[in-house]
Design a protein around this motif. Structure first.
Motif, short mmCIF file in Angstrom:
data_model
loop_
_atom_site.label_atom_id
_atom_site.label_comp_id
_atom_site.label_asym_id
_atom_site.label_seq_id
_atom_site.Cartn_x
_atom_site.Cartn_y
_atom_site.Cartn_z
N TYR A 115 0.83 -1.20 0.00
CA TYR A 115 0.00 0.00 0.00
C TYR A 115 0.87 1.25 0.00
CZ TYR A 115 0.99 -0.41 5.00
OH TYR A 115 1.63 -0.54 6.21
N TYR A 116 0.27 2.37 -0.45
CA TYR A 116 0.99 3.62 -0.65
C TYR A 116 0.22 4.76 -0.01
CZ TYR A 116 3.02 0.77 -4.41
OH TYR A 116 3.62 -0.23 -5.14
N PHE A 117 0.92 5.62 0.74
CA PHE A 117 0.33 6.82 1.32
C PHE A 117 0.82 8.05 0.55
CE2 PHE A 117 0.04 4.94 5.90
CZ PHE A 117 -1.04 4.17 5.50
N PHE A 118 -0.11 8.95 0.24
CA PHE A 118 0.21 10.20 -0.45
C PHE A 118 -0.27 11.37 0.41
CE2 PHE A 118 -0.39 6.90 -3.59
CZ PHE A 118 0.65 7.09 -4.48
N LEU A 169 4.29 10.83 -2.71
CA LEU A 169 4.34 9.55 -2.03
C LEU A 169 5.18 9.68 -0.76
CD1 LEU A 169 3.69 6.52 -2.06
CD2 LEU A 169 5.72 6.17 -3.47
N ILE A 170 4.58 9.41 0.40
CA ILE A 170 5.30 9.62 1.66
C ILE A 170 5.58 8.31 2.42
CG2 ILE A 170 4.44 11.97 1.97
CD1 ILE A 170 2.40 10.84 3.98
N TYR A 171 4.89 7.22 2.05
CA TYR A 171 5.12 5.98 2.78
C TYR A 171 4.66 4.79 1.95
CZ TYR A 171 5.22 2.51 6.54
OH TYR A 171 5.49 1.40 7.31
N ILE A 172 5.43 3.69 2.04
CA ILE A 172 5.06 2.43 1.40
C ILE A 172 5.13 1.33 2.45
CG2 ILE A 172 5.68 0.71 -0.36
CD1 ILE A 172 6.99 2.99 -1.94
N GLY A 173 4.12 0.47 2.48
CA GLY A 173 4.12 -0.63 3.43
C GLY A 173 3.54 -1.88 2.81
N LYS A 174 3.61 -2.98 3.53
CA LYS A 174 3.01 -4.23 3.07
C LYS A 174 2.26 -4.86 4.23
CE LYS A 174 4.95 -7.67 5.32
NZ LYS A 174 4.26 -8.83 5.92
N LEU A 201 8.98 -8.58 -1.04
CA LEU A 201 9.96 -8.26 -2.07
C LEU A 201 9.58 -7.00 -2.83
CD1 LEU A 201 10.52 -11.87 -3.45
CD2 LEU A 201 12.13 -10.54 -2.07
N TYR A 202 8.29 -6.86 -3.13
CA TYR A 202 7.83 -5.69 -3.89
C TYR A 202 7.91 -4.43 -3.05
CZ TYR A 202 5.11 -3.09 -7.33
OH TYR A 202 4.70 -2.18 -8.28
N GLU A 203 7.54 -4.54 -1.78
CA GLU A 203 7.66 -3.40 -0.87
C GLU A 203 9.10 -2.92 -0.83
OE1 GLU A 203 6.99 -2.51 3.90
OE2 GLU A 203 7.97 -4.34 3.21
N SER A 204 10.05 -3.85 -0.69
CA SER A 204 11.47 -3.49 -0.62
C SER A 204 11.92 -2.79 -1.89
CB SER A 204 12.30 -4.76 -0.38
OG SER A 204 13.68 -4.44 -0.30
N ALA A 205 11.52 -3.32 -3.05
CA ALA A 205 11.91 -2.71 -4.33
C ALA A 205 11.29 -1.33 -4.50
CB ALA A 205 11.48 -3.63 -5.47
N GLU A 206 10.04 -1.17 -4.12
CA GLU A 206 9.35 0.10 -4.27
C GLU A 206 9.94 1.17 -3.34
OE1 GLU A 206 5.89 0.72 -6.45
OE2 GLU A 206 7.85 0.05 -7.16
N ILE A 207 10.31 0.78 -2.13
CA ILE A 207 10.93 1.73 -1.21
C ILE A 207 12.26 2.22 -1.77
CG2 ILE A 207 12.04 1.96 1.05
CD1 ILE A 207 9.83 0.08 2.13
N LYS A 208 13.04 1.32 -2.31
CA LYS A 208 14.35 1.70 -2.89
C LYS A 208 14.17 2.57 -4.13
CE LYS A 208 17.15 -2.09 -1.15
NZ LYS A 208 16.38 -2.21 0.07
N LYS A 209 13.10 2.32 -4.86
CA LYS A 209 12.85 3.09 -6.09
C LYS A 209 12.35 4.50 -5.78
CE LYS A 209 9.94 2.99 -10.26
NZ LYS A 209 8.90 2.21 -10.99
#
Length: 484
Positions: free
Chosen positions: A229-232, A238-243, A286-294
């Protein structure tokens, strides 16, 4: 004595869930206990339900009924509860009492001893009827640990015995629910009740006073499924990504989190939410980790580093012994055993490999000498450095070391549940390196080539290594491993 009847004027931050359209409502508690055919909501069914409606001072209404689960009750459950197939044969089915449950618990907080169990079972039963049942909840296990500390056990039976609360019918819904009422009343009189209950209130419904910066539709549409999920913020940044395995539950926890100033600030800034379902928890990680790095959101810190600078590589010397060396990564690098952010980190990993598997300092690149390494003199090396240990014996330990710091199998696909019944999640490991993930139709299960064709490339890194190795060590991960 502190009054149990609590309104907004008594404590401005307490139970904001009961303030809608600026209307102040009294707090009511629906104390619930269920008996079921088993502990898993996907397979278990309710066999008995008891609900006591409490206004903060006394019980004002109640509901108690056996339920026909429309399936056999296992013998061990009958032995525990005393509820048999014969007893429930003529009892109402859940759909026949569902409306009454909804009406009696309207505008109430669900209260239960281990509320996740009872509340989730209720929600699952309603979901099977095509109805979305949502209430905010309190768990008397969590509350009693804080308000009644120092007890040997917080199971309902042992806690009530310790507190002198009689249970008239243990492991029956009415008996356990009535005991939970008595436990609740004891805690309602505690001077810290307002603070503690407010901090431990689990939100599952939209409230204008709490979610004022978010449209109700966004909260109502949050899925109770696995994904990212993504917080805006209001600028659509985009201020936060979580799983989470339950996106809705986790987001509601974020939005009501008052534990730190950072958490409060983040919750207040959320003006929009989006999400992507993954089905697979491993893919979500895995996707959360990739999205945070991106994207590098400002409220994500732990996994924001993106580039791996060094790797541990494998080679072989002129005598046939496996050797290891550390080298900076570049476009022409061979496939590493593992990757790291720094040379020192790589050295620490190699040192652990040497200690765990009794590897040679010389063959691991820590000592340049034409004779035996220093570890040999300390009897921590079996002499591979001077060809005193058979090649095949030493290399077998070196192979174990490589598998420990990779994934155990050089080339494999990890198959997990996808986003729907007809879909598989596919995670690819090749030459010990994570290649990426994708989603494939279940009809592709028997074809490695078809499964690999659905994999989208993602970067391998330290965090990914940690995620996959940790997940593979879990006993209950339901992953299917396919070698190729």
């Amino acid at each position: 004595m502190l009054s149990r009847r609590i309104g907004y004027s008594a404590f401005p931050t307490l139970f904001l869930c009961f303030i809608e359209e600026e209307k102040i409502c009294e707090v009511k508690y629906a104390v619930v206990d269920l008996e079921t055919t088993g502990g898993n909501t996907s397979e278990g069914k309710i066999t008995e339900i008891a609900i006591y409606i409490h206004d903060g001072e006394k019980i004002i209404d109640e509901f108690n009924s056996l339920i026909n689960p429309e399936k056999d009750i296992p013998p061990f459950i009958t032995s525990l509860t005393g509820i048999s197939n014969k007893m429930v044969a003529d009892a109402p089915k859940f759909y026949e009492v569902a409306k009454e449950i909804v009406e009696k618990t309207k505008d109430c907080l669900i209260v239960a001893h281990n509320s996740d169990f009872d509340y989730n079972f209720l929600k699952h039963e309603f979901k099977s009827l095509g109805y979305t049942y949502r209430r905010d909840s309190l768990c008397t296990v969590e509350l009693s640990r804080i308000l009644i500390p120092g007890k040997e056990s917080y199971s309902l039976g042992k806690l009530c015995k310790d507190l002198g609360i009689e249970i008239n019918g243990r492991h029956r819904a009415a008996g356990d629910a009535r005991a939970t009422v008595n436990l609740l009343e004891m805690m309602l009189d505690h001077p810290d009740w307002m603070d503690v209950s407010n901090e431990n209130l689990t939100f599952d419904t939209y409230h204008k006073s709490i979610h004022k910066q978010l449209p109700k539709e966004i909260i109502d549409d949050l899925p109770e499924e696995t994904g990212v999920y993504y917080f805006f913020n209001k600028k659509n940044e985009l201020i936060y990504i979580g799983k989470s395995k339950n996106i809705r539950k986790r987001i509601m926890q974020h939005l009501s989190d008052r534990t730190t100033n950072r958490a409060i600030k983040k919750a207040r800034e959320v003006s929009n939410i989006s999400f992507e379902l993954t089905g697979s928890e491993l893919v979500a990680l895995l996707y959360e980790s990739a999205e945070i790095k991106k994207h590098k959101p400002i409220y994500n810190v732990a996994q924001r580093r993106t580039k791996m600078f060094f790797g541990i590589f494998q080679d072989m010397d002129e005598h046939g012994y496996v050797t290891f060396y550390i080298e900076a990564l570049n476009e022409n690098s061979a496939d590493p055993v593992t990757t790291t952010f720094s040379k020192k980190e790589a050295e620490r990993i190699l040192e652990r490999m040497m200690e765990r598997y009794k590897l040679c300092q010389k063959l691991c690149g820590f000592q340049k000498t034409d004779s035996a390494c220093f570890s040999y003199h300390l009897k921590n090396c079996n002499g591979a450095c001077i060809q005193n240990e058979p090649v095949e014996v030493y290399n077998k330990r070196a192979e174990k070391a490589m598998r420990y710091f990779s994934y155990g199998i050089d080339n494999m696909l990890l198959l997990d549940k996808g986003r729907s019944d007809g879909e598989l999640a596919v995670i690819q490991i090749e030459k010990g390196v994570y290649k990426g993930f994708g989603f494939a139709d279940t009809s592709f299960r028997s074809s490695v080539e078809e499964l690999i064709s659905q994999v989208k490339p993602f970067q391998d890194n330290k965090d990914v290594n940690k995620i996959i190795r940790g997940f593979l060590r879990k006993k209950k991960n339901n992953l299917e491993r396919v070698r190729y």
